[in-house]
Design a protein around this motif. Structure first.
Motif, mmCIF file in Angstrom:
data_model
loop_
_atom_site.group_PDB
_atom_site.id
_atom_site.type_symbol
_atom_site.label_atom_id
_atom_site.label_comp_id
_atom_site.label_asym_id
_atom_site.label_seq_id
_atom_site.Cartn_x
_atom_site.Cartn_y
_atom_site.Cartn_z
ATOM 1 N N ALA A 73 0.851 -1.192 0.000
ATOM 2 C CA ALA A 73 0.000 0.000 0.000
ATOM 3 C C ALA A 73 0.884 1.238 0.000
ATOM 4 O O ALA A 73 2.028 1.212 0.462
ATOM 5 C CB ALA A 73 -0.926 0.007 1.208
ATOM 6 N N ILE A 85 -1.468 0.529 -8.040
ATOM 7 C CA ILE A 85 -1.522 -0.835 -7.507
ATOM 8 C C ILE A 85 -1.896 -1.760 -8.653
ATOM 9 O O ILE A 85 -2.808 -1.459 -9.432
ATOM 10 C CB ILE A 85 -2.582 -0.932 -6.388
ATOM 11 N N PRO A 92 -8.114 -4.222 -5.571
ATOM 12 C CA PRO A 92 -7.463 -2.916 -5.481
ATOM 13 C C PRO A 92 -8.373 -1.967 -4.711
ATOM 14 O O PRO A 92 -9.564 -1.846 -5.012
ATOM 15 C CB PRO A 92 -7.335 -2.500 -6.949
ATOM 16 N N LEU A 94 -8.782 1.961 -3.431
ATOM 17 C CA LEU A 94 -8.349 3.347 -3.538
ATOM 18 C C LEU A 94 -9.086 4.172 -2.492
ATOM 19 O O LEU A 94 -10.300 4.010 -2.303
ATOM 20 C CB LEU A 94 -8.633 3.890 -4.936
ATOM 21 N N ALA A 105 -3.614 3.913 -1.772
ATOM 22 C CA ALA A 105 -3.927 2.796 -2.665
ATOM 23 C C ALA A 105 -3.390 1.526 -2.029
ATOM 24 O O ALA A 105 -2.242 1.498 -1.579
ATOM 25 C CB ALA A 105 -3.302 3.010 -4.040
ATOM 26 N N HIS A 107 -3.252 -2.956 -2.136
ATOM 27 C CA HIS A 107 -3.416 -4.263 -2.777
ATOM 28 C C HIS A 107 -3.913 -5.214 -1.696
ATOM 29 O O HIS A 107 -3.187 -5.549 -0.764
ATOM 30 C CB HIS A 107 -2.060 -4.700 -3.333
ATOM 31 N N THR A 121 -3.296 1.177 6.053
ATOM 32 C CA THR A 121 -3.379 2.267 5.077
ATOM 33 C C THR A 121 -4.161 3.442 5.636
ATOM 34 O O THR A 121 -3.758 4.606 5.502
ATOM 35 C CB THR A 121 -4.030 1.766 3.778
ATOM 36 N N SER A 227 -4.703 0.071 -10.941
ATOM 37 C CA SER A 227 -5.659 1.009 -10.344
ATOM 38 C C SER A 227 -4.873 2.197 -9.813
ATOM 39 O O SER A 227 -3.817 2.018 -9.183
ATOM 40 C CB SER A 227 -6.436 0.341 -9.216
ATOM 41 N N VAL A 229 -4.690 6.380 -8.165
ATOM 42 C CA VAL A 229 -5.298 7.500 -7.464
ATOM 43 C C VAL A 229 -4.203 8.534 -7.198
ATOM 44 O O VAL A 229 -3.049 8.184 -6.939
ATOM 45 C CB VAL A 229 -5.961 7.058 -6.136
#
Length: 233
Positions: A73, A85, A92, A94, A105, A107, A121, A227, A229
């Motif tokens: 992350a 990711i 994924p 976000l 982000a 995983h 995260t 993915s 962000v």
């Protein structure tokens, strides 16, 4: 992102964005550039060497591709960076607190989610100034419950309070709801706004790469979706 577009060919044809797919590195770099430009033109894309861990990296400056940290992350409060990711059945996730200007982000396969990658995260975002009650999270395309068969040994890794994420399948097997499990972990971390896209990577080969589908078909390799962000400058 789906697999549509891109410059990769063969078994991983399309917008294949993972360096571990035995793909031409030049094609991977071009695909990642195309994806980044579609989301946040001019931003610097930052990625990881993902290892199904609970580890989170705070990004202040991008690093060279060959020096990607081993983690699952990323979080940042710096505009002009795009967090990436890659997945191929894992979820994924976000995250963003737009008011605070902090994004993340992650995983989240079952292993990382169970170990706490999503909670970690959120905590890393809070440390950068995010308000957990203001964080919105999106769970992208991943393997859905109808496609995710697991055995009794897998089921035994989860406690009785997590039984709602499993439904019985054929004898000795269960169907596991990964996005619902990820959503629960996010809500347990105080994230109130969670939306799952509910698109099945296994069941939609025209749109998504899937590790499990490639394995079941005996294909030589499998691609990775990306993915993204970020914060605009």
């Amino acid at each position: 992102m789906t697999r549509r577009g891109g410059v990769s060919g063969g078994a991983v044809a399309g917008l294949q964005c993972g360096f571990g797919a035995d793909d031409d590195p030049a094609a991977v770099r071009r695909n990642r550039q195309l994806a980044a430009e579609a989301v946040l033109p001019g931003a610097r894309l930052v990625g990881l060497h993902q290892v199904h861990s609970s580890d989170v990296v705070v990004v202040d400056d991008p690093w060279p591709e060959e020096e990607r940290p081993r983690a699952d992350a990323l979080v940042t409060g710096r505009p002009g960076l795009l967090l990436g990711i890659v997945t191929a059945d894992c979820a994924p996730v976000l995250l963003a607190d737009r008011a605070a200007g902090v994004v993340g982000a992650a995983h989240a396969g079952w292993r990382g989610a169970q170990a706490g990658v999503l909670e970690n995260t959120v905590e890393a975002m809070v440390a950068l100034g995010a308000d957990r009650s203001a964080i919105a999270a999106a769970i992208g395309p991943c393997i859905m419950q109808q496609s995710y068969e697991v055995d009794d040994g897998f089921r035994a890794r989860f406690g009785s309070r997590e039984s709602r994420f499993f439904v019985p399948g054929r004898p000795g097997h269960w169907q596991f709801d990964l996005p619902a499990y990820a959503a629960m972990r996010l809500r347990s971390a105080g994230v109130e706004r969670v939306e799952a896209l509910c698109r099945d990577t296994y069941a939609e080969p025209e749109l998504f790469y899937s590790f499990r589908r490639a394995t079941h078909r005996g294909e030589p390799n499998y691609g990775r979706l990306i993915s993204l962000v970020g914060l605009s400058a």
